[in-house]
Design a protein around this motif. Structure first.
Motif, short mmCIF file in Angstrom:
data_model
loop_
_atom_site.label_atom_id
_atom_site.label_comp_id
_atom_site.label_asym_id
_atom_site.label_seq_id
_atom_site.Cartn_x
_atom_site.Cartn_y
_atom_site.Cartn_z
N ILE A 1 -6.67 2.56 -1.60
CA ILE A 1 -5.79 3.71 -1.76
C ILE A 1 -6.52 4.95 -2.27
O ILE A 1 -5.96 6.04 -2.27
CB ILE A 1 -4.59 3.39 -2.68
N LYS A 2 -7.77 4.79 -2.69
CA LYS A 2 -8.55 5.96 -3.09
C LYS A 2 -9.13 6.68 -1.88
O LYS A 2 -9.54 7.82 -1.96
CB LYS A 2 -9.70 5.53 -4.01
N GLU A 3 -9.20 5.98 -0.75
CA GLU A 3 -9.84 6.52 0.44
C GLU A 3 -8.82 7.18 1.36
O GLU A 3 -7.94 6.52 1.89
CB GLU A 3 -10.55 5.40 1.20
N PRO A 4 -8.87 8.52 1.53
CA PRO A 4 -7.85 9.21 2.32
C PRO A 4 -8.06 9.14 3.83
O PRO A 4 -7.14 9.39 4.59
CB PRO A 4 -7.97 10.66 1.85
N VAL A 5 -9.24 8.80 4.26
CA VAL A 5 -9.51 8.82 5.70
C VAL A 5 -9.61 7.41 6.24
O VAL A 5 -10.55 6.69 5.92
CB VAL A 5 -10.79 9.61 6.03
N ILE A 6 -8.64 7.04 7.03
CA ILE A 6 -8.55 5.67 7.50
C ILE A 6 -9.72 5.24 8.38
O ILE A 6 -10.12 4.09 8.38
CB ILE A 6 -7.21 5.49 8.23
N LYS A 7 -10.28 6.16 9.13
CA LYS A 7 -11.37 5.80 10.04
C LYS A 7 -12.55 5.19 9.28
O LYS A 7 -13.23 4.31 9.78
CB LYS A 7 -11.83 7.03 10.83
N LYS A 8 -12.78 5.66 8.08
CA LYS A 8 -13.90 5.15 7.29
C LYS A 8 -13.63 3.73 6.78
O LYS A 8 -14.53 2.96 6.54
CB LYS A 8 -14.18 6.08 6.10
N LEU A 9 -12.36 3.41 6.61
CA LEU A 9 -11.99 2.10 6.11
C LEU A 9 -11.74 1.09 7.22
O LEU A 9 -11.92 -0.09 7.04
CB LEU A 9 -10.73 2.21 5.26
N GLY A 10 -11.29 1.59 8.34
CA GLY A 10 -10.94 0.68 9.42
C GLY A 10 -9.69 -0.12 9.11
O GLY A 10 -9.51 -1.22 9.61
N PHE A 11 -8.84 0.39 8.23
CA PHE A 11 -7.65 -0.36 7.84
C PHE A 11 -6.40 0.46 8.08
O PHE A 11 -6.24 1.52 7.50
CB PHE A 11 -7.73 -0.76 6.37
N HIS A 12 -5.54 -0.06 8.93
CA HIS A 12 -4.23 0.57 9.11
C HIS A 12 -3.25 -0.54 9.48
O HIS A 12 -3.21 -1.00 10.60
CB HIS A 12 -4.28 1.62 10.21
N SER A 13 -2.51 -0.97 8.48
CA SER A 13 -1.61 -2.09 8.70
C SER A 13 -0.41 -1.68 9.53
O SER A 13 0.27 -0.71 9.20
CB SER A 13 -1.15 -2.65 7.36
N ARG A 14 -0.16 -2.42 10.59
CA ARG A 14 1.03 -2.20 11.41
C ARG A 14 2.14 -3.17 11.02
O ARG A 14 3.19 -3.19 11.64
CB ARG A 14 0.68 -2.35 12.90
N ILE A 15 1.87 -3.97 10.02
CA ILE A 15 2.87 -4.92 9.52
C ILE A 15 3.18 -4.57 8.06
O ILE A 15 2.41 -3.88 7.40
CB ILE A 15 2.37 -6.38 9.62
N PRO A 16 4.30 -5.03 7.53
CA PRO A 16 4.61 -4.75 6.13
C PRO A 16 3.54 -5.29 5.19
O PRO A 16 2.92 -6.33 5.45
CB PRO A 16 5.94 -5.49 5.93
N PHE A 17 3.35 -4.58 4.11
CA PHE A 17 2.28 -4.85 3.15
C PHE A 17 2.93 -4.98 1.77
O PHE A 17 3.44 -4.02 1.25
CB PHE A 17 1.29 -3.69 3.23
N MET A 18 2.90 -6.19 1.21
CA MET A 18 3.50 -6.40 -0.12
C MET A 18 2.42 -6.34 -1.19
O MET A 18 1.50 -7.15 -1.19
CB MET A 18 4.25 -7.73 -0.22
N VAL A 19 2.56 -5.37 -2.09
CA VAL A 19 1.63 -5.21 -3.21
C VAL A 19 2.26 -5.82 -4.44
O VAL A 19 3.35 -5.41 -4.86
CB VAL A 19 1.32 -3.72 -3.45
N ILE A 20 1.60 -6.81 -5.00
CA ILE A 20 2.13 -7.54 -6.16
C ILE A 20 1.44 -7.02 -7.42
O ILE A 20 0.21 -7.05 -7.52
CB ILE A 20 1.86 -9.05 -6.02
N PRO A 21 2.18 -6.50 -8.37
CA PRO A 21 1.54 -5.97 -9.58
C PRO A 21 0.93 -7.10 -10.41
O PRO A 21 1.49 -8.21 -10.47
CB PRO A 21 2.69 -5.29 -10.34
N ARG A 22 -0.20 -6.83 -10.99
CA ARG A 22 -0.81 -7.83 -11.87
C ARG A 22 0.02 -7.94 -13.15
O ARG A 22 0.66 -6.99 -13.58
CB ARG A 22 -2.25 -7.45 -12.23
#
Length: 278
Positions: free
Chosen positions: A255-276
């Motif tokens: 989430i620190k990286e604003p440009v998706i091309k550099k990460l190669g990550f773009h979820s087309r499915i739901p993404f559940m973030v579980i807090p520690r």
């Protein structure tokens, strides 16, 4: 068990898509859905120049829109065990979520995301990133733009096995219970062996998941973990991605990286973030 689901809305198509996903995900479970809207007056000039007679109709209009969303959700629901409430508040989105969490013991926050848009290809959007960073009471389910519901037969849970699995893993199990989903555990590492600590954590995870159908998957660390996760999702027909938001974790870097091309990550499915859980 009655689930308490919070669905923040800005009345956009994106937010409504997330609401529809939540209704279908919990179609067979007793739930109370809380539709919330945080109203903020945006004015580039001085607030003192805006009369209350101008602001009040705007507030009333927002309240009416929120009520309309609730009524629309009632029509979409297929369960008599679904209940619907609205929460109208003033201030920021985060203030609204925190209030709902404290007052109603929310089990899950469901939000729509803008996804990759325009030349910059922003990941998730600023609101979602803020919520990921600050929400610590309930998991956050991020639903991509135009995502249509598919029964989640397969849930992906990437892990490095470097931490003991405490209460956080309960969130993955609760999600899997909704539709008797298979949990795909994914380990990404250059080495083909685990340390003693990793092996111990793996065994504890196996014990925790003994009543669930799960698979253990190993992938080499090529390019980035983002590429590996994206490829695994695509190749294995994964329906929901889940991760625990540990400090200095993959999510934090993502989430620190604003440009998706550099990460190669773009979820087309739901993404559940579980807090520690500290």
């Amino acid at each position: 068990m009655r689930h308490q689901i919070l669905v923040p809305t800005d009345f956009s198509d994106n937010a409504w898509s997330a609401a529809l996903y939540a209704l279908k995900l919990y179609a067979n479970k007793p739930c109370t859905f809380y539709f919330s809207h945080a109203w903020t007056f945006l004015n580039s000039g001085s607030r003192t120049h805006i009369s209350q007679s101008y602001i009040e109709p705007l507030i009333e209009n927002a309240k009416e829109q929120l009520e309309a969303v609730k009524e629309k959700a009632k029509l979409e629901s297929t369960s008599s065990d679904h209940e619907f409430e609205t929460i109208f508040s003033y201030g920021s989105l985060m203030d609204s979520i925190e209030f709902a969490n404290k007052e109603h013991n929310i089990d899950l926050v469901v939000m729509g995301t803008k996804g990759a848009t325009g030349a910059k290809k922003i990941f998730l959007g600023s609101n979602a990133v803020t919520v990921i960073n600050k929400v610590r009471r309930a998991p956050l389910l991020l639903v991509p733009k135009k995502c249509t519901f598919e029964t989640p037969k397969k849930i992906l849970f990437p892990t490095a096995f470097t931490r003991f699995f405490g209460e956080e893993i309960m969130r993955v199990k609760q999600l899997a219970e909704l539709h008797e989903s298979t949990i795909d555990i994914l380990h990404i590492n250059k080495k083909d062996t685990l340390s003693d600590i990793q092996n111990s954590n793996l065994e504890s995870l196996k014990t925790s998941l003994k009543d669930f159908e799960f698979n253990f998957n190993w992938m080499p660390d090529y390019n980035t973990k983002a590429h590996a996760i994206t490829d695994f999702i695509k190749d294995n027909d994964i329906n929901i991605l889940t991760m625990i938001n540990y400090e200095h974790s993959f999510i934090e870097n993502l989430i620190k990286e604003p440009v998706i091309k550099k990460l190669g990550f773009h979820s087309r499915i739901p993404f559940m973030v579980i807090p520690r859980i500290d």
